[in-house]
Design an enzyme around this catalytic site. Structure first.
Site, PDB file in Angstrom:
ATOM      1  N   ARG A 135       9.425 -30.795 -13.631  1.00 50.85           N
ATOM      2  CA  ARG A 135       9.347 -29.692 -13.774  1.00 50.85           C
ATOM      3  C   ARG A 135       8.773 -29.069 -15.095  1.00 50.85           C
ATOM      4  O   ARG A 135       9.313 -29.532 -15.952  1.00 50.85           O
ATOM      5  CB  ARG A 135      10.167 -28.378 -13.211  1.00 50.85           C
TER       6      ARG A 135
ATOM      7  N   HIS B  71      -0.479 -31.922 -11.723  1.00 52.16           N
ATOM      8  CA  HIS B  71       0.792 -32.072 -10.594  1.00 52.16           C
ATOM      9  C   HIS B  71       0.316 -32.714  -9.420  1.00 52.16           C
ATOM     10  O   HIS B  71       0.403 -32.429  -8.475  1.00 52.16           O
ATOM     11  CB  HIS B  71       0.968 -30.480 -10.289  1.00 52.16           C
TER      12      HIS B  71
HETATM   13  P1  NAP Z   1      17.259 -35.965  -6.016  1.00 51.31           P
HETATM   14  O1  NAP Z   1      17.073 -37.014  -4.977  1.00 51.31           O
HETATM   15  O2  NAP Z   1      17.733 -34.516  -5.802  1.00 51.31           O
HETATM   16  O3  NAP Z   1      17.712 -36.452  -7.531  1.00 51.31           O
HETATM   17  C1  NAP Z   1      18.106 -35.708  -8.304  1.00 51.31           C
HETATM   18  C2  NAP Z   1      18.791 -36.453  -9.622  1.00 51.31           C
HETATM   19  O4  NAP Z   1      19.062 -35.874 -10.949  1.00 51.31           O
HETATM   20  C3  NAP Z   1      20.106 -37.053  -9.134  1.00 51.31           C
HETATM   21  O5  NAP Z   1      20.464 -38.374  -9.630  1.00 51.31           O
HETATM   22  C4  NAP Z   1      20.920 -36.245  -9.933  1.00 51.31           C
HETATM   23  O6  NAP Z   1      22.210 -36.537 -10.263  1.00 51.31           O
HETATM   24  C5  NAP Z   1      20.337 -35.943 -11.192  1.00 51.31           C
HETATM   25  N1  NAP Z   1      20.686 -34.665 -12.166  1.00 51.31           N
HETATM   26  C6  NAP Z   1      20.599 -33.334 -11.275  1.00 51.31           C
HETATM   27  N2  NAP Z   1      21.119 -32.419 -12.407  1.00 51.31           N
HETATM   28  C7  NAP Z   1      21.583 -33.252 -13.444  1.00 51.31           C
HETATM   29  C8  NAP Z   1      22.121 -32.743 -14.725  1.00 51.31           C
HETATM   30  N3  NAP Z   1      22.385 -31.599 -15.001  1.00 51.31           N
HETATM   31  N4  NAP Z   1      22.259 -34.156 -15.574  1.00 51.31           N
HETATM   32  C9  NAP Z   1      22.256 -35.262 -15.083  1.00 51.31           C
HETATM   33  N5  NAP Z   1      21.472 -35.763 -14.045  1.00 51.31           N
HETATM   34  C10 NAP Z   1      21.262 -34.516 -13.091  1.00 51.31           C
HETATM   35  O7  NAP Z   1      15.927 -35.356  -6.430  1.00 51.31           O
HETATM   36  P2  NAP Z   1      14.364 -36.074  -6.228  1.00 51.31           P
HETATM   37  O8  NAP Z   1      13.897 -36.247  -4.981  1.00 51.31           O
HETATM   38  O9  NAP Z   1      14.715 -37.490  -7.133  1.00 51.31           O
HETATM   39  O10 NAP Z   1      13.520 -35.299  -6.989  1.00 51.31           O
HETATM   40  C11 NAP Z   1      13.877 -34.979  -8.501  1.00 51.31           C
HETATM   41  C12 NAP Z   1      12.454 -33.911  -8.910  1.00 51.31           C
HETATM   42  O11 NAP Z   1      11.369 -34.627  -9.045  1.00 51.31           O
HETATM   43  C13 NAP Z   1      12.500 -32.741  -8.051  1.00 51.31           C
HETATM   44  O12 NAP Z   1      13.527 -31.748  -8.035  1.00 51.31           O
HETATM   45  C14 NAP Z   1      11.167 -32.133  -8.406  1.00 51.31           C
HETATM   46  O13 NAP Z   1      11.455 -31.316  -9.347  1.00 51.31           O
HETATM   47  C15 NAP Z   1      10.371 -33.344  -8.977  1.00 51.31           C
HETATM   48  N6  NAP Z   1       9.298 -33.936  -8.512  1.00 51.31           N
HETATM   49  C16 NAP Z   1       7.932 -33.733  -8.874  1.00 51.31           C
HETATM   50  C17 NAP Z   1       7.043 -34.225  -8.223  1.00 51.31           C
HETATM   51  C18 NAP Z   1       5.512 -34.393  -8.818  1.00 51.31           C
HETATM   52  O14 NAP Z   1       4.545 -34.489  -8.129  1.00 51.31           O
HETATM   53  N7  NAP Z   1       5.501 -33.960 -10.156  1.00 51.31           N
HETATM   54  C19 NAP Z   1       7.037 -34.473  -6.721  1.00 51.31           C
HETATM   55  C20 NAP Z   1       8.242 -34.775  -6.183  1.00 51.31           C
HETATM   56  C21 NAP Z   1       9.267 -34.099  -7.045  1.00 51.31           C
HETATM   57  P3  NAP Z   1      23.420 -36.927  -9.194  1.00 51.31           P
HETATM   58  O15 NAP Z   1      22.970 -38.069  -8.563  1.00 51.31           O
HETATM   59  O16 NAP Z   1      24.413 -37.304 -10.196  1.00 51.31           O
HETATM   60  O17 NAP Z   1      23.630 -35.827  -8.232  1.00 51.31           O
HETATM   61  C1  GLV Z   2       6.243 -31.665  -5.953  1.00 54.74           C
HETATM   62  O1  GLV Z   2       6.419 -31.126  -7.028  1.00 54.74           O
HETATM   63  C2  GLV Z   2       7.220 -31.523  -5.233  1.00 54.74           C
HETATM   64  O2  GLV Z   2       8.548 -31.233  -5.442  1.00 54.74           O
HETATM   65  O3  GLV Z   2       7.323 -32.167  -4.136  1.00 54.74           O
END
Ligand code: NAP
Ligand code: GLV
Length: 314
Positions: free
Chosen positions: A229, A277
């Site tokens: 983000r 994005h």
């Molecule tokens: P997720 O499955 O919830 O994974 C989040 C990861 O971050 C987990 O490993 C978590 O640790 C870790 N984490 C959270 N807080 C932390 C902290 N304070 N210190 C260290 N590690 C921490 O989420 P996801 O599905 O992978 O998605 C991640 C993010 O990608 C989304 O929230 C979104 O902002 C971004 N995203 C961007 C796009 C884009 O197009 N740019 C698209 C989709 C998503 P634990 O495993 O220990 O809980």
């Molecule tokens: C995109 O940024 C998503 O969170 O799906």
């Protein structure tokens, strides 16, 4: 079941989602595209794409908020979000695969200087640079969740030494990826990595993490790839770090203010690559099934998938 579809999106995108949902919802389901003229007390499920704050107020029988976005920071930032209603986020393997493609492109581009060669082409400059092997290019992935795991796996298979940082010890390991957690491990991983990829959710603990102190801990000249983000990043600190050569190159897909302002310094900066994005967009062709599975689970009283822990913030 009565469903409400709402979000901040182009009408064309909303209509596409409505078409996908209507085509797959069984009989007995009614999909509403807005709140005007509907009986709010009949709505049981809200399918949302970052709806404007206040959109879900006054729905007394709401049983599920299903986000079409993976990140729910904007939703959780809405103080009027009905408390106590389960909130599920989008988790779709084909979205994670798209993220892994973006990450692979970004790492390859930094590792093999491909952005630099593209800039040189515009200058008609024939200038080879040193070539590193993938196994000499350590990559650090911040966040080892749905996205981070797929990204780390893809990069490791490509021969990069990959280290993934998460909040807690992960339940699931990925072959050839070393997982670490804690502040000390982060600092040591930052000193080693040649590319750092951010895939953390935006929470109070992660907001502003990519700042001057963070860049000072990075290996001098390493690359940054922000796919999480915009609010993870202190933009002024990154510009300073780029200009001082502390960060060699940045791939940025997300920004504090989107769309990025026309006069923003990132557009023209020679060491910055801007994406609008698009690192991993929700694709209704596959994501619709994720929504349907949760609706089915709700109807049958089974546990819902991909629930957000509101207190934790992701
Ligand atoms: P997720 O499955 O919830 O994974 C989040 C990861 O971050 C987990 O490993 C978590 O640790 C870790 N984490 C959270 N807080 C932390 C902290 N304070 N210190 C260290 N590690 C921490 O989420 P996801 O599905 O992978 O998605 C991640 C993010 O990608 C989304 O929230 C979104 O902002 C971004 N995203 C961007 C796009 C884009 O197009 N740019 C698209 C989709 C998503 P634990 O495993 O220990 O809980
Ligand atoms: C995109 O940024 C998503 O969170 O799906």
């Amino acid at each position: 079941m009565n469903l409400l579809l709402c979000g901040q999106w182009e009408p064309q995108e909303r209509d596409e989602w409505a078409e996908w949902l209507r085509g797959r919802l069984g009989p007995g389901h009614v999909l509403h595209l807005g709140r005007e003229g509907i009986d709010a007390s009949a709505i049981e499920v809200a399918v949302v794409a970052n709806p404007p704050p206040g959109s879900l107020m006054g729905l007394p029988h709401l049983r599920l908020i299903q986000s079409l976005w993976a990140g729910v920071d904007r939703l959780l930032g809405d103080a009027t979000l009905p408390p106590g209603v389960p909130l599920a986020r989008m988790v779709d393997p084909s979205m994670s695969a798209a993220m892994a493609e973006t990450a692979l492109w970004a790492v390859l581009s930094q590792h093999r200087d491909f952005m630099r060669y593209a800039a040189q082409q515009r200058e008609r400059l024939w200038q080879p640079h040193a070539q590193w092997r993938a196994d000499e290019w350590p990559v650090l992935v911040l966040g080892f969740g749905e996205m981070g795991r797929m990204v780390a796996d893809r990069l490791a298979r490509q021969g990069y030494p990959v280290l993934a940082w998460s909040r807690t010890r992960p339940a699931q390991n990925v072959a050839a990826v070393r997982s670490v957690h804690g502040e000390e491990a982060l600092r040591s991983a930052l000193a080693d990595a040649r590319t750092v990829i951010n895939l953390l959710p935006l929470t109070e603990a992660t907001r502003g993490l990519l700042d001057r102190r963070f860049f000072a801990s990075m290996r001098p000249g390493a690359g940054l790839v922000n796919l999480g983000r915009g609010a993870h990043l202190n933009e002024a600190d990154l510009l300073a770090a780029l200009n001082e050569g502390r960060v060699g190159h940045a791939v940025l897909d997300v920004f504090a203010h989107e769309p990025l302002a026309e006069d923003h310094a990132f557009w023209q900066h020679p060491q910055v690559s801007v994406l609008p994005h698009v690192a991993a967009q929700t694709d209704p062709r596959t994501a619709v099934q994720v929504v349907l599975d949760n609706l089915q689970a709700l109807a049958e009283g089974r546990p819902l998938a991909h629930l957000v822990d509101r207190a934790r913030g992701y």
